[in-house]
Motif scaffolding. Structure first.
Motif, PDB file in Angstrom:
ATOM      1  N   PHE A   1       0.825  -1.211   0.000  1.00  0.00           N
ATOM      2  CA  PHE A   1       0.000   0.000   0.000  1.00  0.00           C
ATOM      3  C   PHE A   1       0.860   1.263   0.000  1.00  0.00           C
ATOM      4  CE2 PHE A   1      -3.819  -2.387   1.695  1.00  0.00           C
ATOM      5  CZ  PHE A   1      -4.606  -2.126   0.594  1.00  0.00           C
ATOM      6  N   THR A   2       2.058   1.209   0.570  1.00  0.00           N
ATOM      7  CA  THR A   2       2.925   2.400   0.566  1.00  0.00           C
ATOM      8  C   THR A   2       3.443   2.707  -0.833  1.00  0.00           C
ATOM      9  OG1 THR A   2       4.905   1.120   1.136  1.00  0.00           O
ATOM     10  CG2 THR A   2       3.638   2.050   2.970  1.00  0.00           C
ATOM     11  N   TYR A   3       3.386   1.728  -1.738  1.00  0.00           N
ATOM     12  CA  TYR A   3       3.824   1.923  -3.122  1.00  0.00           C
ATOM     13  C   TYR A   3       2.642   2.027  -4.080  1.00  0.00           C
ATOM     14  CZ  TYR A   3       8.588   0.921  -1.697  1.00  0.00           C
ATOM     15  OH  TYR A   3       9.815   0.967  -1.099  1.00  0.00           O
ATOM     16  N   MET A   4       1.468   2.238  -3.545  1.00  0.00           N
ATOM     17  CA  MET A   4       0.256   2.245  -4.369  1.00  0.00           C
ATOM     18  C   MET A   4       0.239   3.408  -5.359  1.00  0.00           C
ATOM     19  SD  MET A   4      -3.725   2.369  -3.312  1.00  0.00           S
ATOM     20  CE  MET A   4      -3.950   0.627  -3.147  1.00  0.00           C
ATOM     21  N   GLN A   5      -0.208   3.087  -6.553  1.00  0.00           N
ATOM     22  CA  GLN A   5      -0.475   4.087  -7.575  1.00  0.00           C
ATOM     23  C   GLN A   5      -1.945   3.917  -7.965  1.00  0.00           C
ATOM     24  OE1 GLN A   5       2.358   3.237 -10.644  1.00  0.00           O
ATOM     25  NE2 GLN A   5       3.998   4.311  -9.575  1.00  0.00           N
ATOM     26  N   PRO A   6      -2.789   4.861  -7.588  1.00  0.00           N
ATOM     27  CA  PRO A   6      -4.235   4.707  -7.815  1.00  0.00           C
ATOM     28  C   PRO A   6      -4.607   4.393  -9.260  1.00  0.00           C
ATOM     29  CG  PRO A   6      -3.810   6.588  -6.395  1.00  0.00           C
ATOM     30  CD  PRO A   6      -2.474   6.102  -6.885  1.00  0.00           C
ATOM     31  N   GLY A   7      -3.826   4.854 -10.209  1.00  0.00           N
ATOM     32  CA  GLY A   7      -4.118   4.575 -11.619  1.00  0.00           C
ATOM     33  C   GLY A   7      -4.109   3.081 -11.927  1.00  0.00           C
ATOM     34  N   ASN A   8      -3.310   2.316 -11.190  1.00  0.00           N
ATOM     35  CA  ASN A   8      -3.265   0.865 -11.405  1.00  0.00           C
ATOM     36  C   ASN A   8      -4.606   0.201 -11.093  1.00  0.00           C
ATOM     37  OD1 ASN A   8      -0.580   1.071 -12.092  1.00  0.00           O
ATOM     38  ND2 ASN A   8       0.186   0.310 -10.137  1.00  0.00           N
ATOM     39  N   LEU A   9      -5.346   0.777 -10.167  1.00  0.00           N
ATOM     40  CA  LEU A   9      -6.617   0.171  -9.755  1.00  0.00           C
ATOM     41  C   LEU A   9      -7.728   0.382 -10.778  1.00  0.00           C
ATOM     42  CD1 LEU A   9      -6.631   1.092  -5.969  1.00  0.00           C
ATOM     43  CD2 LEU A   9      -6.080  -1.113  -7.000  1.00  0.00           C
ATOM     44  N   PHE A  10      -7.535   1.317 -11.701  1.00  0.00           N
ATOM     45  CA  PHE A  10      -8.574   1.611 -12.685  1.00  0.00           C
ATOM     46  C   PHE A  10      -8.361   0.893 -14.010  1.00  0.00           C
ATOM     47  CE2 PHE A  10      -8.687   5.250  -9.777  1.00  0.00           C
ATOM     48  CZ  PHE A  10     -10.003   5.131  -9.361  1.00  0.00           C
ATOM     49  N   HIS A  11      -7.351   0.050 -14.085  1.00  0.00           N
ATOM     50  CA  HIS A  11      -7.093  -0.721 -15.302  1.00  0.00           C
ATOM     51  C   HIS A  11      -8.172  -1.782 -15.467  1.00  0.00           C
ATOM     52  CE1 HIS A  11      -4.835  -2.690 -18.462  1.00  0.00           C
ATOM     53  NE2 HIS A  11      -5.097  -3.832 -17.866  1.00  0.00           N
TER      54      HIS A  11
END
Length: 183
Positions: free
Chosen positions: A40-50
């Motif tokens: 979670f500390t390396y999360m990039q929100p854009g990855n979740l919208f793929h």
């Protein structure tokens, strides 16, 4: 692991198995949560919208995806087959089986919550393209992103998980065989 399993089976006691399962389970849950927190500390929100769904955007249906779906679903519910190992002890104490049923429901709920946390953490931290080409677990791409501590924690998790499955399956087979011979 084999000889440790033989030792537990030779004792013919569920108490040591339950105690070890609780300790190993607590360690494994802690490892999953630690690895998820790190991801979670390396999360990039854009990855979740793929989104990569069949029939959306002209994508064809790939039947091999069904293997993955059914494999994950079967794995998610496989651990709860060990419920039969403790049923005879629990049912002696609670013949209505309410505690066994509620314990199973609680275990399934906690398992699904842990799976959701893990999937969100990994999908958010690792690019979808990196996950799509990976044939093994998601630990390798996470280790590339985070560092070698993921390999250490992941290895401990895998070893303890395999050991836990071995103990529960061995105990289930032991009880099954114990019922077969004439008294």
């Amino acid at each position: 692991i084999f000889f440790i399993g033989l030792y537990f089976l030779s004792r013919k006691s569920l108490n040591s198995t339950v105690a070890s399962a609780l300790v190993i389970g607590a360690i494994n849950i802690s490892l999953i949560l630690i690895l998820s927190l790190v991801a979670f500390t390396y999360m990039q929100p854009g990855n979740l919208f793929h989104v990569n769904l069949p029939f959306v955007g002209g994508r064809p249906f790939d039947a091999s995806i069904l293997e993955l779906i059914f494999g994950v679903v079967l794995l998610a519910y496989f651990g709860h087959t060990s419920c039969g190992n403790c049923a005879r002890v629990v049912l002696r104490r609670d013949p209505s089986a309410r505690s066994l049923i509620w314990g199973s429901i609680t275990a399934l709920t906690v398992t699904m919550i842990l799976y959701c946390i893990w999937v969100l953490a990994i999908n958010g931290a690792i690019a979808p393209e990196a996950l799509a080409i990976k044939l093994g677990t998601s630990l390798a791409p996470l280790a590339v992103r985070v560092g070698p501590c993921v390999h250490i924690l992941g290895s401990i998790f895998v070893i303890l998980s395999i050991g836990t499955v071995y103990f529960h399956l061995s105990l289930g087979l032991f009880y099954l065989i114990e019922e077969r011979p004439p008294k």
